[in-house]
Scaffold this motif. Structure first.
Motif, PDB file in Angstrom:
ATOM      1  N   VAL A   1      70.853  19.577  81.787  1.00  0.00           N
ATOM      2  CA  VAL A   1      71.913  18.594  82.053  1.00  0.00           C
ATOM      3  C   VAL A   1      72.345  18.654  83.511  1.00  0.00           C
ATOM      4  N   ALA A   2      72.526  19.880  84.019  1.00  0.00           N
ATOM      5  CA  ALA A   2      72.942  20.046  85.416  1.00  0.00           C
ATOM      6  C   ALA A   2      71.887  19.486  86.373  1.00  0.00           C
ATOM      7  N   TYR A   3      70.601  19.711  86.067  1.00  0.00           N
ATOM      8  CA  TYR A   3      69.522  19.195  86.915  1.00  0.00           C
ATOM      9  C   TYR A   3      69.547  17.673  86.951  1.00  0.00           C
ATOM     10  N   LEU A   4      69.688  17.033  85.780  1.00  0.00           N
ATOM     11  CA  LEU A   4      69.707  15.573  85.727  1.00  0.00           C
ATOM     12  C   LEU A   4      70.906  15.007  86.486  1.00  0.00           C
ATOM     13  N   ARG A   5      72.050  15.652  86.361  1.00  0.00           N
ATOM     14  CA  ARG A   5      73.240  15.146  87.038  1.00  0.00           C
ATOM     15  C   ARG A   5      73.103  15.247  88.554  1.00  0.00           C
ATOM     16  N   ARG A   6      72.380  16.257  89.023  1.00  0.00           N
ATOM     17  CA  ARG A   6      72.129  16.349  90.462  1.00  0.00           C
ATOM     18  C   ARG A   6      71.251  15.200  90.945  1.00  0.00           C
ATOM     19  N   LYS A   7      70.483  14.607  90.025  1.00  0.00           N
ATOM     20  CA  LYS A   7      69.605  13.479  90.351  1.00  0.00           C
ATOM     21  C   LYS A   7      70.266  12.134  90.059  1.00  0.00           C
ATOM     22  N   ASN A   8      71.595  12.131  89.936  1.00  0.00           N
ATOM     23  CA  ASN A   8      72.356  10.907  89.638  1.00  0.00           C
ATOM     24  C   ASN A   8      72.064  10.356  88.252  1.00  0.00           C
ATOM     25  N   ILE A   9      71.703  11.230  87.326  1.00  0.00           N
ATOM     26  CA  ILE A   9      71.471  10.826  85.935  1.00  0.00           C
ATOM     27  C   ILE A   9      72.519  11.527  85.080  1.00  0.00           C
ATOM     28  N   MET A  10      73.461  10.763  84.565  1.00  0.00           N
ATOM     29  CA  MET A  10      74.560  11.313  83.792  1.00  0.00           C
ATOM     30  C   MET A  10      74.148  11.536  82.340  1.00  0.00           C
ATOM     31  N   VAL A  11      74.740  12.560  81.728  1.00  0.00           N
ATOM     32  CA  VAL A  11      74.424  12.931  80.349  1.00  0.00           C
ATOM     33  C   VAL A  11      75.730  13.058  79.573  1.00  0.00           C
ATOM     34  N   PRO A  12      75.962  12.213  78.550  1.00  0.00           N
ATOM     35  CA  PRO A  12      77.191  12.322  77.766  1.00  0.00           C
ATOM     36  C   PRO A  12      77.284  13.654  77.034  1.00  0.00           C
ATOM     37  N   GLU A  13      78.494  14.009  76.651  1.00  0.00           N
ATOM     38  CA  GLU A  13      78.691  15.256  75.907  1.00  0.00           C
ATOM     39  C   GLU A  13      78.177  15.149  74.475  1.00  0.00           C
ATOM     40  N   VAL A  14      78.137  13.918  73.923  1.00  0.00           N
ATOM     41  CA  VAL A  14      77.607  13.738  72.569  1.00  0.00           C
ATOM     42  C   VAL A  14      76.102  13.574  72.633  1.00  0.00           C
ATOM     43  N   ALA A  15      75.427  13.815  71.504  1.00  0.00           N
ATOM     44  CA  ALA A  15      73.966  13.783  71.489  1.00  0.00           C
ATOM     45  C   ALA A  15      73.433  12.403  71.830  1.00  0.00           C
ATOM     46  N   GLU A  16      74.085  11.359  71.353  1.00  0.00           N
ATOM     47  CA  GLU A  16      73.631  10.000  71.654  1.00  0.00           C
ATOM     48  C   GLU A  16      74.782   9.039  71.449  1.00  0.00           C
TER      49      GLU A  16
ATOM     50  N   TRP B   1      79.925   9.880  91.244  1.00  0.00           N
ATOM     51  CA  TRP B   1      79.912   8.837  90.224  1.00  0.00           C
ATOM     52  C   TRP B   1      81.065   9.058  89.252  1.00  0.00           C
ATOM     53  N   ILE B   2      81.530   7.983  88.644  1.00  0.00           N
ATOM     54  CA  ILE B   2      82.540   8.102  87.602  1.00  0.00           C
ATOM     55  C   ILE B   2      81.813   8.303  86.278  1.00  0.00           C
ATOM     56  N   ASP B   3      81.971   9.502  85.695  1.00  0.00           N
ATOM     57  CA  ASP B   3      81.261   9.884  84.471  1.00  0.00           C
ATOM     58  C   ASP B   3      82.250   9.804  83.312  1.00  0.00           C
ATOM     59  N   LYS B   4      82.022   8.908  82.357  1.00  0.00           N
ATOM     60  CA  LYS B   4      82.936   8.744  81.232  1.00  0.00           C
ATOM     61  C   LYS B   4      82.252   9.192  79.940  1.00  0.00           C
ATOM     62  N   ASN B   5      82.838  10.163  79.275  1.00  0.00           N
ATOM     63  CA  ASN B   5      82.352  10.635  77.985  1.00  0.00           C
ATOM     64  C   ASN B   5      83.546  10.817  77.058  1.00  0.00           C
ATOM     65  N   ILE B   6      83.310  10.778  75.752  1.00  0.00           N
ATOM     66  CA  ILE B   6      84.377  11.073  74.809  1.00  0.00           C
ATOM     67  C   ILE B   6      84.701  12.561  74.950  1.00  0.00           C
ATOM     68  N   SER B   7      85.931  12.847  75.319  1.00  0.00           N
ATOM     69  CA  SER B   7      86.315  14.240  75.522  1.00  0.00           C
ATOM     70  C   SER B   7      87.514  14.601  74.649  1.00  0.00           C
ATOM     71  N   HIS B   8      87.600  15.860  74.286  1.00  0.00           N
ATOM     72  CA  HIS B   8      88.718  16.431  73.517  1.00  0.00           C
ATOM     73  C   HIS B   8      88.857  15.837  72.119  1.00  0.00           C
ATOM     74  N   GLU B   9      87.733  15.362  71.560  1.00  0.00           N
ATOM     75  CA  GLU B   9      87.771  14.902  70.174  1.00  0.00           C
ATOM     76  C   GLU B   9      88.151  16.068  69.269  1.00  0.00           C
ATOM     77  N   LYS B  10      88.997  15.811  68.271  1.00  0.00           N
ATOM     78  CA  LYS B  10      89.514  16.790  67.315  1.00  0.00           C
ATOM     79  C   LYS B  10      90.495  17.776  67.940  1.00  0.00           C
ATOM     80  N   GLU B  11      90.784  17.578  69.235  1.00  0.00           N
ATOM     81  CA  GLU B  11      91.763  18.440  69.900  1.00  0.00           C
ATOM     82  C   GLU B  11      93.015  17.655  70.300  1.00  0.00           C
ATOM     83  N   TYR B  12      92.783  16.496  70.971  1.00  0.00           N
ATOM     84  CA  TYR B  12      93.894  15.689  71.456  1.00  0.00           C
ATOM     85  C   TYR B  12      93.756  14.251  70.954  1.00  0.00           C
TER      86      TYR B  12
END
Length: 421
Positions: free
Chosen positions: A257-272, A359-370
């Motif tokens: 994930v870190a390698y892809l993000r360095r290449k401007n390829i974002m990866v969401p926190e969810v599987a898909e 880049w602005i990276d938007k993922n669903i975060s803090h599900e089941k927490e907040y």
């Protein structure tokens, strides 16, 4: 006199047909061993019926007629009753057939009047009819331009008609990016976002809403997204556009994930991203921007104001509701389902913009927490950002958060309406 260009073309086709028949008749009369040669009209009829299956071209008393029926003799009409697209096919075919040998044929807007499903097949057939000629097209349709396999593509950026000066580039070969994609994006003024799936996928419906300032393009597989992002960024000095990609997390580890993000390829926190529609939304509902929350209020309801929330918290026994941050004691009451006030706020998290490598990276975060819920009350702008107040509930915490956030973030909503007395 007064005949249209198409009518003159049809007359010439009919004249050639008559001359061919007369020549054949004279040859037979002289006893020569001959055969009836195919004419340009024969080729027009063949191509016409290939492009428009079920339609017929008829010859009657020296006139060229058309029909959409095989069994009604009275269902015949002249070229004047053809649609614009049908007339265009007829004219293009005849004009190409009458072009001089080894000619250069210039076609402006070859897609005009034609249905998208027949454009490529028509011009493929016309080019095959005249392999001795060169075809030069001017078009605003990237799909058509990319369909000319092996053609040299010139991107005209601008022109000065008064000075007769052109600003253009000859496009380089695009390894990893098809001509169709490259042409569609090269003239864009927005940065480019490559995503997985096709134009009917959930990704294609979701990401343009999350990234309205990007040109979003579906490429299919994750490998195509990665390769296209790499290639497009390698050519940044040519097209002057920023680009990034988004691929599903799948089973990638943190290093991948870190390698892809360095290449401007974002990866969401969810599987898909499909998780949002199949699991997240049935449980938590949709996440909306502030503007979308206001626009989607059901009739007779409204988005609660900041003051509405304060009044609710006071009713549930909270004090100090005017302050910011985590305060009060209404959190558990707001989240309780099946008893008490039965408001049942859920812990669906949010999609908060996080700047990552520019880049602005938007993922669903803090599900089941907040759980984050919009109010309709705007807050003072934070620099260039327009903000609005929201409420935050936390798992296992009696306090309720009050703060402001960027209106482009995606939070949950609860509607309210005034009690009827």
């Amino acid at each position: 006199q007064g005949a249209t260009t198409l009518e003159m073309l049809l007359a010439r086709l009919m004249q050639d047909e008559m001359l061919n028949l007369i020549g054949y008749k004279l040859a037979l009369a002289d006893g020569r061993n001959t055969h009836l040669k195919p004419t340009r009209l024969d080729k027009v009829v063949e191509l016409w019926q290939e492009i428009f299956p079920g339609n017929r071209v008829l010859i009657d008393s020296g006139k060229i007629l058309f029909s959409r029926s095989f069994d009604k003799e009275n269902d015949q009409y002249t070229a004047l009753r053809l649609s614009d697209g049908e007339r265009a096919v007829l004219y293009y075919t005849g004009a190409v057939l009458y072009a001089p040998r080894n000619a250069s044929i210039f076609v402006e807007s070859p897609e005009i009047f034609l249905h998208p499903t027949i454009i490529s097949s028509l011009w493929n057939r016309l080019e095959a009819l005249r392999p001795d000629c060169g075809f030069c097209y001017t078009t605003h349709d990237p799909d058509f331009a990319s369909s000319r396999n092996g053609a040299r593509v010139v991107w005209v950026r601008d022109c000065d008609a008064k000075a007769c000066r052109w600003n253009y580039e000859v496009l380089p070969p695009q390894a990893g990016v098809t001509n169709e994609i490259y042409l569609a994006l090269a003239g864009s003024r927005k940065p480019v976002l490559f995503i997985e799936g096709d134009n009917r996928s959930i990704d294609a419906r979701l990401y343009p809403l999350i990234f309205p300032d990007f040109t979003v393009r579906s490429l299919g597989s994750c490998n195509k997204v990665i390769e296209a992002t790499r290639t497009f960024n390698d050519l940044a000095s040519f097209h002057k556009l920023d680009s990034m990609g988004i691929v599903d997390r799948d089973r990638r580890n943190e290093d991948e994930v870190a390698y892809l993000r360095r290449k401007n390829i974002m990866v969401p926190e969810v599987a898909e991203v499909e998780y949002a529609e199949t699991e997240y939304m049935p449980r938590y509902g949709n996440l909306l921007t502030y503007d979308d929350a206001l626009a989607s209020v059901p009739e007779g309801w409204r988005l609660p104001t900041d003051e509405d929330w304060k009044n609710l918290e006071r009713t549930l026994g909270s004090a100090d509701v005017d302050s910011f941050g985590m305060r009060g004691s209404a959190g558990q009451a707001l989240m309780t389902e099946g008893s008490g006030p039965q408001i049942g706020l859920l812990l669906g998290g949010a999609m908060i913009g996080v700047r990552n490598n520019g880049w602005i990276d938007k993922n669903i975060s803090h599900e089941k927490e907040y759980g984050y819920y919009w109010t309709s009350t705007t807050a003072p702008d934070a620099g260039l950002k327009k903000t609005a107040y929201f409420r935050k509930v936390v798992f296992g915490n009696e306090r309720v958060g009050r703060d402001a956030t960027d209106r482009t973030n995606l939070l949950s909503v609860r509607w309210c309406r005034d009690a009827q007395r």
